[in-house]
Design an enzyme around this catalytic site. Structure first.
Site, short mmCIF file in Angstrom:
data_model
loop_
_atom_site.label_atom_id
_atom_site.label_comp_id
_atom_site.label_asym_id
_atom_site.label_seq_id
_atom_site.Cartn_x
_atom_site.Cartn_y
_atom_site.Cartn_z
CG ASP A 175 -7.99 -5.48 5.27
OD1 ASP A 175 -7.40 -5.81 6.21
OD2 ASP A 175 -7.78 -4.24 4.76
CD GLU B 49 -9.72 -0.96 8.02
OE1 GLU B 49 -8.94 -2.01 8.77
OE2 GLU B 49 -9.43 -0.42 7.15
CD GLU C 180 -2.94 -1.24 2.36
OE1 GLU C 180 -2.56 -0.86 3.28
OE2 GLU C 180 -4.13 -1.63 2.10
#
Lengths: 668, 668
Positions: free
Chosen positions: B357, B385, B278
């Site tokens: 994820d 998240e 990333e």
């Protein structure tokens, strides 16, 4: 931009200039005119009628002239002597620039001009932190740190704690004022309509003194300055407990503020107000209507001949997508139609051209066709918020001219504005600027054409978009060959259609990326709170806004527009704005809706690919920096166009299951 | 949180404590143990064997004990005397807290425990500016301004220019260390894996001295401290021209840095590294592989008995959605499988539990089932998240226990980790913390259960999620009635299923809002660059990851998992992760896919409505602040669940055109 000082100075070096003021006093504008000739262009300006044999340019300002205050005549004699005449210093300045334009286009000729729209206004969305809301050409030229041009996006600015929010780059502001005056702009608002942070204090000391410095520059170019104000200012900076427009203390507070502004800036234009919109404060929170709100300001400004410009961009920005009874397109009319006739003589309602928000294709705002006793300004957006961020080439004059040409019972919209006004001199056009601190002012150099074009479009109701493009190209690329200029003009003239082709189809709007409004996002707004939905499903797409079965929006128009009630009598390009139809619905063009979507999206990319080739073909015949600027933007535009094509095509292919008739590849 | 000092202090006031160290020296942990008894709980601690008739708690640390270093035994005699024994001070501390837990649960009993996972680690994603990446409980407890808890989101922090980035709230860090130690956490990394700004300098002076202050607190609670490091540090702060892991100067630079760290922090744990992921720098940019990268650190840490933890979260974050040949799920295996056996003995690969994820439902990461000669850590995300931002109640232990129970040829994954390791003591679990400066530490008070539960799950392989919930509720609401505790436990135990019900269906993942990962956005990632697509069209939905016709991801598993190759032998809850099927495909449950989507989305909202009612029923029987905190969050959860239900149902209804069998209302 379009005034090439070096080229003009050299080309005109054999002329002698002389100014005559007859029954007219020297003023800031006439002094500026002298300065433009002698200091800016370094040309000989003589104080008495010249005797030389050189060609003479005589500029006459005669109070007895029967020309309109802003008009002028240019007389080019056979011996080469030129006489420019007006009844006002401002008209004379316009005549001077018009003649420079003729010179630049190598087309000096005699003509008389009177501007079409009375108010020809620019709105700056510049903010006290140096950012420009929806700006794509760098930081604000008015605010921010001296010399800074780091923050490209208006939402990435750091907090600023310094008290001096003014950039202080006077020469850049002067250049900007010249550009605007040279094409007849006569009004500017200096700060964003969302008035936050230090900008709320621009109307009081010590900020007002710094604002005044800026207004004096614009005044000398014949441009009136306005400020956007925060409706809640009495509470926020006035220590009052209310901002109720009918409260005596509030009225007294505003009166005191306005009286002081006119002490400091005697020719101040007035205020621009965005109220009760997208979270901004406004009269609704005090149970008052927008006439109450606007008239509060109108009445304290009237003694000073100021005006208040009140934005009609009021809608519920917390829409529930599930509630089909709410239609954002209806909002402006629903909020303002009943107030027709209730606004004071010096209050002006500023209405976006379409009912939503400057999409690639919208119908006319019904408010502009229906209000009968209200001063109206028609609003345009030069900054390319939904139109490619000044990365994609998009010369938007074809759309604007089309919008201003919509018919009403009182003639075309641009003709109608003064006819239905309480005070015709308080009507006209306004547009959000697209300039910033970028070297070339507008990000993509070709985006200058929209700023130029907007002003010319305000001035003249007969110029076509092609003619305006021809002017701008001619004035911006003097040293290029005719063939090169034709290439640039051709790209400009085809760019608006190309952009529309690869974006949301057939007037449906808002398939744009939620993050900043650049690039595709077919469903990005579909379940959001902004009232911008396309309702695409496996069978069809579009918004039913008819009176018979839809939201009733069509009924807001004069009966002239009853043809919009039926899909078969609605223009193709607005079909999905007004109707929900199946993908197999056949357009007037003969194509089905789905095939039209595929065809236009392939065509849009192909057109951009041609732009790239054509631009490559002129490398070497224009300034390298200009060429590279546009070449780099075209590379990004091509990537953007491909993204749009593929995402929109795939979105509708997945929904419809209907293959492309021509068998081109659709990603599944 | 779960250790109620006042309640424990009062309940235990009649006990006398005595510590015996046999063949073991006093150390920071034993001193802490004394302090916990005498200073924290204000209980009588005597220096010689007590003669009183009061019940005695004797804590014996005997080097001759045959218990594992971290294990302990608790012996509760019939006369009420308690003996806690261990072979290490740390084991004794764990035994002490375990006994406190028994007391808190009113269930004192004799038992012997040895922790299951060797490494029981917490990762802080705290940043030097005081923010916490993906944090939902306020600012960092380690960094930021003293007393500040203003910035709720990690991306809205202002620039900080001050050199002191440390918050300095020692007592809060001590409290946190106690909470972690009380449930057996033995390692913590102190800063975010995305190492930016000042955090890059935490490994050198003067920052290191301040880091050392923090590590000493954790050391006294038996917790080793780690730092996340920036792979590019040699260039960024070392003035080298490269960060190539095979460059001699780079190796020498890291050696010098590490040697100095161990001078200052002799029991330092080591480094955590996110590389080539990333946008972060990594070995790929020097043509090296990840073993080269990890071993660089392993070799300079080895002399000090430190370890490097290398994250396997490496994938192409610039995926083209049009390219079906790329599958992000394959990335970790593709990048790391070939390196099996090439990592040094003190290098550990940290692998997220699933291949994408931390979605509501994912299969096991094949890397965890296939690596044969590598130290592995299985990674979890306590911070919510994708799981409701600690607004929505979501007790996630059912999912985690399920993930750790996936089978492999070498037993369940949690059993497998030490079996295939080069060094079994360097394997275990790690998880991203969910705490911040919010008064209740975790935003929603009920989210504390996930921090507590994670640690208990590390410690014990036999505890069920219900048992863990029972413990946490019992320890957190001591003063409530049994009925009230049962209500809270019931809500916790049903919450993970409820959340999964109203989110993306059947393992398809990533239908979450692009802006921050809270709330629905059915197409938000569909045309984006992150490799997370659902491919929903008018006929069906899901990702074909089979070897026969799809991306081949299924082939990364051991043959044990060949059943995933066919839809009919794939578990319902993962169907759309592995297969693209029609909406009319019938699940093992007997429902069609489309009807399952409707049913679960209606059911999810109904379950949340029940939570609201149930929570209302216990008002008055728990602390008002706790009650109000959860009540307010439940109101927001209900709105969120309704948004999810309506957007997901409408999305699939528009696509499929298949009505709900039960005739419930779907918005069109």
């Amino acid at each position: 931009m379009w005034l090439n000082q070096a080229w003009l100075s050299q080309t005109l070096s054999n002329r002698v200039f002389h100014i005559e003021l007859i029954g007219v006093s020297e003023d800031a504008v006439s002094v500026r005119l002298r300065s433009e000739i002698a200091q800016w262009l370094h040309l000989p300006l003589v104080t008495s009628a010249p005797q030389s044999t050189q060609p003479t340019v005589t500029l006459v300002c005669d109070v007895r002239s029967c020309l309109d205050e802003e008009g002028f005549s240019i007389d080019v004699a056979q011996d080469g002597n030129v006489c420019i005449e007006s009844s006002s210093t401002r008209g004379l300045l316009y005549g001077f620039y018009a003649w420079l334009r003729d010179v630049g286009l190598k087309a000096e000729h005699s003509h008389t001009e009177i501007p079409d729209q009375k108010l020809r206004m620019i709105n700056q969305w510049d903010q006290a932190d140096g950012s420009v809301e929806r700006g794509y050409a760098g930081e604000s030229i008015f605010y921010g740190r001296w010399g800074s041009n780091v923050h490209a996006e208006f939402f990435d600015f750091p907090e600023r704690s310094a008290a001096d929010v003014f950039r202080g780059d006077i020469s850049r502001i002067r250049d900007y004022a010249r550009f605007l005056a040279s094409v007849g702009i006569n009004a500017i608002s200096l700060n964003n309509v969302n008035v936050r942070s230090y900008a709320t204090r621009f109307i009081v000391e010590p900020y007002l003194q710094r604002i005044a410095e800026i207004t004096r520059i614009f005044s000398s170019f014949g441009i009136k300055s306005f400020l956007s104000v925060n409706f809640a200012a009495p509470k926020v900076i006035g220590n009052l407990t209310t901002s109720d427009p009918c409260d005596k203390k509030v009225i007294a507070w505003w009166k005191k503020v306005v009286d002081h502004i006119y002490e400091v800036i005697p020719d101040f234009g007035g205020f621009v107000v965005k109220a009760d919109s997208e979270g901004e404060p406004g009269p609704y929170q005090y149970g008052r209507d927008h006439a109450d709100g606007a008239n509060l300001f109108a009445r304290v400004l009237a003694p000073h001949h100021g005006i208040v410009i009140w934005r009609a961009f009021v809608y519920n920005s917390h829409t529930d997508w599930r509630d089909r009874s709410v239609d954002r397109a209806r909002a402006a009319f629903d909020n303002f139609a009943a107030l027709d006739g209730k606004f004071d003589d010096n209050a002006v309602l500023q209405v976006k051209f379409g009912p939503i928000d400057f999409q690639t294709r919208e119908p006319l705002s019904p408010l502009l066709a229906r209000m009968q006793k209200t001063n109206l300004i028609m609003e345009f957006e030069i900054t390319a918020e939904y139109l490619g961020h000044q990365i994609d080439v998009n010369y938007v004059l074809p759309q604007w001219i089309g919008m201003a040409s919509w018919q009403s019972p009182e003639g075309s919209i641009r003709e109608r504005l003064p006819r239905v006004a309480r005070q015709p001199q308080f009507t006209g056009f306004a547009a959000i600027s697209n300039v910033g601190m970028d070297e070339n002012w507008t990000g993509n150099t070709l985006a200058q054409a929209n700023l130029y074009g907007y002003a010319r479009f305000c001035w003249s109701k007969s110029l076509t978009s092609q003619e305006i493009a021809h002017e701008w190209v001619g004035l911006s690329f003097e040293n290029s060959t005719t063939a090169t200029k034709q290439v640039i003009e051709s790209i400009l003239n085809r760019s608006n259609k190309a952009y529309e082709d690869y974006c949301a189809p057939l007037g449906v709007g808002f398939m744009v990326n939620r993050n900043g409004h650049y690039g595709p996002g077919p469903d990005d707004y579909e379940f959001d709170r902004w009232g911008t939905y396309h309702y695409a499903d496996r069978d069809g797409v579009g918004v039913d806004r008819t009176s018979a079965t839809g939201t009733g929006f069509v009924g807001q128009y004069p009966s002239l527009y009853s043809s919009l009630e039926k899909p078969e009598t609605t223009p193709d390009e607005l079909l999905l704005f007004f109707h929900h139809v199946n993908y197999t619905y056949r357009l007037h063009s003969g194509e089905t809706v789905i095939q039209h979507i595929y065809n236009t999206h392939f065509a849009g990319v192909e057109e951009v690919e041609k732009f790239v080739d054509e631009w490559n073909s002129i490398q070497g015949d224009i300034e390298p920096l200009d060429w590279e600027n546009v070449a780099e933007r075209l590379r990004r535009q091509k990537a953007n166009a491909i993204n749009w094509r593929d995402q929109i095509n795939t979105f509708f292919w997945r929904l419809s299951g209907i293959a492309d008739e021509q068998g081109r590849s659709l990603y599944s």
